[in-house]
Design a protein around this motif. Structure first.
Motif, mmCIF file in Angstrom:
data_model
loop_
_atom_site.group_PDB
_atom_site.id
_atom_site.type_symbol
_atom_site.label_atom_id
_atom_site.label_comp_id
_atom_site.label_asym_id
_atom_site.label_seq_id
_atom_site.Cartn_x
_atom_site.Cartn_y
_atom_site.Cartn_z
ATOM 1 N N THR A 1 22.354 71.150 51.312
ATOM 2 C CA THR A 1 21.058 71.595 50.806
ATOM 3 C C THR A 1 20.272 72.247 51.948
ATOM 4 O OG1 THR A 1 19.865 69.560 51.341
ATOM 5 C CG2 THR A 1 20.977 69.630 49.201
ATOM 6 N N MET B 1 18.278 72.310 46.736
ATOM 7 C CA MET B 1 19.365 73.084 46.151
ATOM 8 C C MET B 1 20.357 73.413 47.267
ATOM 9 S SD MET B 1 18.666 76.446 43.780
ATOM 10 C CE MET B 1 17.221 75.751 42.984
ATOM 11 N N THR B 2 21.628 73.500 46.941
ATOM 12 C CA THR B 2 22.576 73.934 47.974
ATOM 13 C C THR B 2 22.466 75.450 48.155
ATOM 14 O OG1 THR B 2 24.411 74.383 46.480
ATOM 15 C CG2 THR B 2 24.201 72.116 47.284
ATOM 16 N N SER C 1 20.264 70.856 35.334
ATOM 17 C CA SER C 1 19.512 70.074 36.326
ATOM 18 C C SER C 1 20.423 69.032 36.961
ATOM 19 C CB SER C 1 18.291 69.411 35.692
ATOM 20 O OG SER C 1 18.677 68.295 34.952
ATOM 21 N N ALA D 1 24.409 77.213 45.420
ATOM 22 C CA ALA D 1 23.686 77.334 44.153
ATOM 23 C C ALA D 1 22.666 78.471 44.229
ATOM 24 C CB ALA D 1 23.002 76.013 43.815
ATOM 25 N N LYS D 2 21.929 78.520 45.338
ATOM 26 C CA LYS D 2 20.896 79.548 45.507
ATOM 27 C C LYS D 2 21.524 80.934 45.533
ATOM 28 C CE LYS D 2 18.813 79.882 49.420
ATOM 29 N NZ LYS D 2 17.971 79.881 50.627
ATOM 30 N N ILE E 1 21.294 72.630 39.820
ATOM 31 C CA ILE E 1 20.138 73.015 40.655
ATOM 32 C C ILE E 1 19.521 71.813 41.349
ATOM 33 C CG2 ILE E 1 19.625 75.088 39.301
ATOM 34 C CD1 ILE E 1 17.256 73.481 38.028
ATOM 35 N N GLY E 2 20.118 70.611 41.195
ATOM 36 C CA GLY E 2 19.502 69.422 41.781
ATOM 37 C C GLY E 2 18.197 69.123 41.070
ATOM 38 N N GLY F 1 25.412 70.076 42.134
ATOM 39 C CA GLY F 1 24.067 69.897 42.681
ATOM 40 C C GLY F 1 23.848 68.424 42.961
ATOM 41 N N ILE G 1 12.549 76.717 38.406
ATOM 42 C CA ILE G 1 13.101 77.543 39.496
ATOM 43 C C ILE G 1 12.739 79.019 39.440
ATOM 44 C CG2 ILE G 1 15.082 75.983 39.772
ATOM 45 C CD1 ILE G 1 16.790 78.353 38.542
#
Lengths: 246, 246
Positions: free
Chosen positions: B18, A17-18, A80, A21-22, A9-10, A110, A41
């Motif tokens: 991102t 976030m990419t 993370s 990922a989202k 999730i960075g 991430g 998040i």
């Protein structure tokens, strides 16, 4: 067939976030993670089914993920930073492999903390660097110090993850002493706490003064190499480009 | 006041960028980059003003960015992977600093190639690692080999960027010989070409056989540490978690 996604999730804010990922979290049936990261998040994904687990319970967390996947759910296990750098990817794959179950696993990277911290500090990672965790929960302390020494001898920029925790103190001090055998006391050091998160704080200092600042488990410490310098409030490790004469 | 944004675009597909990087490119007045990277993303941003520059012209590229910013434009300078890891952040800051102009610069990290490659291979970066570029355009070759040796002595996982180019051959072979002095010939090696891009290809092999595969400037090579193993087609560097007995 259900899948397991190990999602980096960075730093934890939605902007860093990419999209992959989202999207993955959005379509997962259940999202599982350490409570601190779920808290970061969960407001971005209203209505999503989150399950939390304690920090030192990584194996149990992965077993929960596997159980949910075996029930037919698509599970996102969040991690993370980058799930592939000191993240949940390794232990999750190991738990599934050891179980003998065949469950497809996808790893979604991430932004790792070294990248987030580096962007705050300037450009310390323009040349070769070593990433070392000072956590000795899983690794003998002497192996960690040996790596610090090798990184110092090789004139690597050094990124220290997990420099300190409640149960580990003094490691940062020893690592500093090791590096000082090979590097000037004036070498730039960047200290970034909560990089990319609310309450982000950073300091640009030197090996000489680095112990004057708060360093904890949410901190990344970046120590320059022999070429690294500070200018206009930023740490720069030059790569060696030739400039025109002014 | 106009700003310069140094944007890490990750591997170059929109999903692995991102949201911050995407938003920044969308609002920039002009986007500048090396032609290969502009080609990767330009279709995602129709109507955007892109300007391209040649690969070895980094200083000129940054001067163009600065010129456009001084004309009052918000400029996004794109950099593949993470702009802060062997990326454009350092040289851009240096060009602005040396010019004496005061232009706000913001660095926006992206997913670095080590993360993208690692996700393809499994979980090789669960323990300490060293990132080394084998490009000696800016760095003396002996310094690079010394780092390879230090990384090998320290039992770091080793990520090699820029392992080969048209003008540099044989470096990978020397690096392999150095590492072999300290590590088993059966040590897992992952080779990822065009990580995260169309035509991505990867191989999971060993130090023994790694030279049998195509390695070029679009390739990342990850060499395991003494604990790294291959299981079910994935490379795993264990962190040392205790599992229940089966």
């Amino acid at each position: 067939m259900s899948r397991i996604y190990i999602v980096g999730i960075g730093p934890g804010n939605l902007l860093d976030m990419t999209t992959r990922a989202k999207n993955t979290i959005e379509v997962a049936d259940v999202v599982i993670g350490y409570s601190t990261y779920v808290d970061l998040i969960k407001d971005y994904f209203p209505g999503k089914h989150f399950m939390i687990s304690a920090m030192t319970r990584e194996v149990e967390r992965c077993e929960l993920v596997m159980k949910k996947a075996l029930e037919g759910k698509n599970v996102a296990l969040i991690s993370s930073g980058d799930s592939g750098i000191y993240g949940m990817a390794g232990i999750m794959i190991e738990v599934v492999n050891k179980s003998g179950h065949q469950i497809p696993i996808e790893i979604i990277p991430g932004i790792t903390a070294a990248s987030t911290a580096s962007a705050v500090l300037g450009a310390p990672l323009m040349n070769d660097f070593a990433v070392i965790s000072l956590s000795d929960l899983m690794i003998p302390l002497e192996a960690i110090y040996k790596r610090v020494e090798c990184a110092a001898v090789g004139d690597f920029v050094v990124c220290l993850y997990n420099p300190k925790s409640k149960t580990r103190s003094g490691y940062m001090e020893v690592a500093r002493e090791i590096i000082l055998k090979y590097r000037s006391i004036k070498t730039p050091v960047g200290i970034v706490r909560n990089a990319g998160r609310q309450n982000e704080k950073y300091e640009i200092t030197t090996i000489e003064n680095m112990l004057d600042y708060e360093i904890d488990m949410f901190t990344i410490v970046i120590i320059g190499n022999s070429m690294t310098y500070i200018e206009n409030g930023r740490i720069i490790t030059p790569r060696g480009y030739k400039f025109k004469q002014a």
